[in-house]
Design an enzyme around this catalytic site. Sequence first.
Site, PDB file in Angstrom:
ATOM      1  N   ALA A 158       0.772  -1.215   0.041  1.00  0.00           N
ATOM      2  CA  ALA A 158       0.109  -0.087  -0.107  1.00  0.00           C
ATOM      3  C   ALA A 158       0.728   1.265  -0.194  1.00  0.00           C
ATOM      4  O   ALA A 158       0.359   2.262  -0.406  1.00  0.00           O
ATOM      5  CB  ALA A 158      -0.849   0.043   1.139  1.00  0.00           C
TER       6      ALA A 158
ATOM      7  N   GLU B  56       5.516  15.429   9.776  1.00  0.00           N
ATOM      8  CA  GLU B  56       5.761  14.691   8.497  1.00  0.00           C
ATOM      9  C   GLU B  56       7.133  14.106   8.628  1.00  0.00           C
ATOM     10  O   GLU B  56       7.961  14.260   9.264  1.00  0.00           O
ATOM     11  CB  GLU B  56       5.335  15.501   7.664  1.00  0.00           C
TER      12      GLU B  56
ATOM     13  N   GLU C  77      -3.403  -3.269  -6.006  1.00  0.00           N
ATOM     14  CA  GLU C  77      -2.480  -3.921  -4.999  1.00  0.00           C
ATOM     15  C   GLU C  77      -2.941  -5.201  -4.514  1.00  0.00           C
ATOM     16  O   GLU C  77      -1.935  -5.933  -4.073  1.00  0.00           O
ATOM     17  CB  GLU C  77      -2.397  -2.908  -3.835  1.00  0.00           C
TER      18      GLU C  77
HETATM   19  C1  LIG Z   1       4.026   5.459   6.994  1.00  0.00           C
HETATM   20  C2  LIG Z   1       3.374   6.086   5.904  1.00  0.00           C
HETATM   21  C3  LIG Z   1       2.892   7.280   5.851  1.00  0.00           C
HETATM   22  C4  LIG Z   1       2.416   7.727   4.549  1.00  0.00           C
HETATM   23  N1  LIG Z   1       1.300   8.892   4.539  1.00  0.00           N
HETATM   24  C5  LIG Z   1       1.126   9.330   3.653  1.00  0.00           C
HETATM   25  C6  LIG Z   1       0.034  10.534   3.394  1.00  0.00           C
HETATM   26  O1  LIG Z   1      -0.495  11.094   4.456  1.00  0.00           O
HETATM   27  N2  LIG Z   1      -0.555  10.760   2.344  1.00  0.00           N
HETATM   28  C7  LIG Z   1      -0.017  10.455   1.071  1.00  0.00           C
HETATM   29  O2  LIG Z   1      -0.508  10.971  -0.026  1.00  0.00           O
HETATM   30  N3  LIG Z   1       0.874   9.511   1.026  1.00  0.00           N
HETATM   31  C8  LIG Z   1       1.147   8.818   2.022  1.00  0.00           C
HETATM   32  N4  LIG Z   1       2.262   7.559   2.231  1.00  0.00           N
HETATM   33  C9  LIG Z   1       2.827   7.303   0.857  1.00  0.00           C
HETATM   34  C10 LIG Z   1       1.921   6.291   0.061  1.00  0.00           C
HETATM   35  O3  LIG Z   1       1.303   5.470   0.734  1.00  0.00           O
HETATM   36  C11 LIG Z   1       2.422   6.076  -1.250  1.00  0.00           C
HETATM   37  O4  LIG Z   1       2.658   7.181  -1.983  1.00  0.00           O
HETATM   38  C12 LIG Z   1       1.279   5.307  -2.093  1.00  0.00           C
HETATM   39  O5  LIG Z   1       1.905   5.050  -3.171  1.00  0.00           O
HETATM   40  C13 LIG Z   1       0.304   5.733  -2.196  1.00  0.00           C
HETATM   41  O6  LIG Z   1      -0.674   5.027  -2.872  1.00  0.00           O
HETATM   42  P1  LIG Z   1      -1.083   4.733  -4.285  1.00  0.00           P
HETATM   43  O7  LIG Z   1      -0.011   4.388  -4.941  1.00  0.00           O
HETATM   44  O8  LIG Z   1      -2.208   3.851  -4.326  1.00  0.00           O
HETATM   45  O9  LIG Z   1      -1.229   6.203  -4.818  1.00  0.00           O
HETATM   46  C14 LIG Z   1       2.674   7.216   3.439  1.00  0.00           C
HETATM   47  C15 LIG Z   1       3.440   6.023   3.346  1.00  0.00           C
HETATM   48  C16 LIG Z   1       3.851   5.508   4.476  1.00  0.00           C
HETATM   49  C17 LIG Z   1       4.637   4.418   4.545  1.00  0.00           C
END
Ligand SMILES: Cc1cc2nc3c(=O)[nH]c(=O)nc-3n(C[C@H](O)[C@H](O)[C@H](O)COP(=O)(O)O)c2cc1C
Length: 489
Positions: free
Chosen positions: A218, A277, A228
């Site tokens: 994820a 962040e 996924e």
């Molecule tokens: C601990 C953690 C926190 C995250 N927080 C966010 C967040 O608040 N907002 C965001 O857009 N991506 C966040 N991400 C990154 C996304 O999960 C990542 O870019 C992922 O590829 C998004 O899903 P998608 O590929 O379906 O767009 C976080 C990742 C991790 C591991």
Amino acid sequence: MKPLKSFREYVEVLKEYNEVVSIHQEIDWNLEMSAIIRRAYETHAPAPLFKNVKDSTPGFEVLGAPVGLSPNEEHPYIRVALSLGLPINTTAPELVEAWSHLPEVTPIPPRLVENGECKENKLFNDEIDLTKLPIPFIHVGDGGRYINTYGILVVRTPDGSWVNWSITRVMLDGPQSLAGVIIPSQDLGKIHRQWKEIGEEMPFALCLGVDPGIAMIAGYPLSGDVSERELIGGWYGEAIDVVKCETNDLEVPATSEIVIEGTVSLTEMVPEGPFGEYAGYTWIGHEKPTPRFDVKAMTHRNNPIIPVSATGVPPEESSTNWGIGIAADIQNTLRKQGLPIKQCFIPLESAVHWLVVTVDRSQQKVDNEQLSHDIGAAVFATRAGSYVPKVIVLDDDIDPSNINQVVWAFATRHHPDQREVMAEQKVLPLVGYLDEKEKREALTTKAIYNCLLPLNNGSSDEQSIEASFRSYPEEMRQNIIENWEKYGF
Ligand SMILES: Cc1cc2nc3c(=O)[nH]c(=O)nc-3n(C[C@H](O)[C@H](O)[C@H](O)COP(=O)(O)O)c2cc1C
């Protein structure tokens, strides 16, 4: 590969490796719990398992630092390796290598089952009081309590053709409402836009405490509308079990500890943030309106365990999950493009601001300047590369996961004249130093640091040899290592 098929199993296996400390004393959700989590990250301590959180429903527990670095100095990445179902002694570059093949696995669709552990308890509407969950107020200066820091948000497009799972932060707004951050460039943002266009509320399911592999996927920045939930089946070599939600037609991992279901309001906005962040800062006053997530149902396992990632100064899951996924995806893309690269890695210490790429010099066909440009431009053109503002290109005598080697090589091999600056590049608006305009437009300047040694190591009178222990003859080094304690060290 032996995938761990539930968060519960992950916690049990972590205990077997002494990666968990169970805390039975009452701990306050207000800063105290996350202060302990932060100290655990920063001292590479085991993951704290909070058994008794003040004011929260008895039996509900929290696992902090679910993928922090291990106290085991020989295998600091144990929790990442276990999350991916790999041997615990897998090194950081090997983790990236293995995970870089994720996009190539043959997807296996999930198996829809009638019932699952996440249905052991069911609550609806007014029966739900999210404030009674052991949800942390994480950082000094945060705008609220963060319910989601390491769970997955499940959404789908209105036509049902694409189901997306992502880790994205979600703040508590009230007993039955949440403030969910939706970044337009992320898949969540793309899908939410489609619902807004047809004027319907987007259904969502927030799953707290999922298989560690599901959390890893994820956070992986897959390109295109990839599912996924099918790729993780391909990675495991078997389908994962999913169950239907109670109030919408989304499907969620059956072993989830807690599932919170609802819809995203079309009209109601609520304040969200600030939040400490991944860059390592809490931007005081950085509160923004975000759509309200209205909660209609909550189902959970008996005695559920909620994972908490206290993001901030590394190392935390932003580097061990997201950073490893970004490096893996970029490594895969650069290799497919035929660039002579050896490894990609995001040094944990850089808070996902540096990508180090090492080069197989024997395969190099163009000069150093051209090669660095080609690598940097290829990185920035990818989705995963859009997150990274700085690329450091190095010879492959350097292990990109060894920060001492990286800093030494960057400091001594990079001539400031060899830096290439590329303007108007896509960026996630969470990069540490962006100004307001750059954040708004999600565009910034990026840099490529060419640190490659001169081709053929310069002319004969300029050749260099690394002046360190590892440059001594192999036999001598082994002999010294074997005798080390006998010398009196
Ligand atoms: C601990 C953690 C926190 C995250 N927080 C966010 C967040 O608040 N907002 C965001 O857009 N991506 C966040 N991400 C990154 C996304 O999960 C990542 O870019 C992922 O590829 C998004 O899903 P998608 O590929 O379906 O767009 C976080 C990742 C991790 C591991």
